[in-house]
Design an enzyme around this catalytic site. Sequence first.
Site, mmCIF file in Angstrom:
data_model
loop_
_atom_site.group_PDB
_atom_site.id
_atom_site.type_symbol
_atom_site.label_atom_id
_atom_site.label_comp_id
_atom_site.label_asym_id
_atom_site.label_seq_id
_atom_site.Cartn_x
_atom_site.Cartn_y
_atom_site.Cartn_z
ATOM 1 N N ASP A 1 0.870 -1.179 0.000
ATOM 2 C CA ASP A 1 0.000 0.000 0.000
ATOM 3 C C ASP A 1 0.910 1.234 0.000
ATOM 4 O OD1 ASP A 1 0.902 0.275 2.616
ATOM 5 O OD2 ASP A 1 -1.087 0.207 3.545
ATOM 6 N N CYS B 1 2.975 -3.271 4.027
ATOM 7 C CA CYS B 1 2.112 -2.148 4.429
ATOM 8 C C CYS B 1 2.871 -1.386 5.515
ATOM 9 C CB CYS B 1 0.734 -2.631 4.876
ATOM 10 S SG CYS B 1 0.732 -3.766 6.276
ATOM 11 N N THR C 1 2.774 -1.639 8.887
ATOM 12 C CA THR C 1 3.279 -2.538 9.931
ATOM 13 C C THR C 1 3.597 -3.936 9.422
ATOM 14 O OG1 THR C 1 1.030 -3.244 10.407
ATOM 15 C CG2 THR C 1 1.881 -1.386 11.705
ATOM 16 N N HIS D 1 9.350 -24.266 9.220
ATOM 17 C CA HIS D 1 8.258 -24.891 9.972
ATOM 18 C C HIS D 1 6.881 -24.655 9.349
ATOM 19 C CE1 HIS D 1 10.541 -25.250 14.080
ATOM 20 N NE2 HIS D 1 11.267 -25.643 13.052
HETATM 21 C C1 RB5 Z 1 -2.019 2.563 6.602
HETATM 22 O O1 RB5 Z 1 -2.023 3.768 7.275
HETATM 23 C C2 RB5 Z 1 -1.762 1.416 7.562
HETATM 24 O O2 RB5 Z 1 -2.869 1.216 8.383
HETATM 25 C C3 RB5 Z 1 -1.435 0.152 6.801
HETATM 26 O O3 RB5 Z 1 -0.339 0.387 5.986
HETATM 27 C C4 RB5 Z 1 -1.058 -1.070 7.609
HETATM 28 O O4 RB5 Z 1 -0.046 -0.781 8.514
HETATM 29 C C5 RB5 Z 1 -2.153 -1.834 8.202
HETATM 30 O O5 RB5 Z 1 -1.946 -2.871 8.874
#
Ligand code: RB5
Length: 149
Positions: free
Chosen positions: A12, A69, A71, A102
Amino acid sequence: MTQEKKIAVGSDHAGFELKENLKPFLKELGYEIVDFGTNTSDSVDYPLIAKSLATSVASKNQDKGILICGTGIGMSIAANKIKGIIAAHCYDPEIAKLSRQHNNSNILTLGGRITNLDLSKEIIKTWLETKFEGGRHLRRVQEIRDLER
Ligand code: RB5
């Protein structure tokens, strides 16, 4: 080019910069990259990218994929909804190695706001080089597959 040398990548907006910075590294490792976007830093919903990449990996168009993304968590949650996918959110090389040995993970997820470029490269290299151990782990992975039915 064999399927094993094709890798799917997707992110993203929060993972876009890391995805772009990793592409030359993946090419150096000899992979043909299939990029599922996003292609700008404009805001985009990660489940949509996860769905298209994970569906392609589950269909064996590519052997493995990398989703990024902010996180790494949202991408792993979404990708794991697709039958045939075992997505592992990895934040160090040891976890990445174990997710292959695993769990036979076929998608690696990274956090673009959490893991820097150098560490991401280490994680990816380890993940790509590590083989599934099979044996008792095969039975357990099959038990995960049974949950999909
Ligand atoms: C986007 O702001 C963020 O929520 C997304 O990239 C991700 O970390 C979601 O788990």
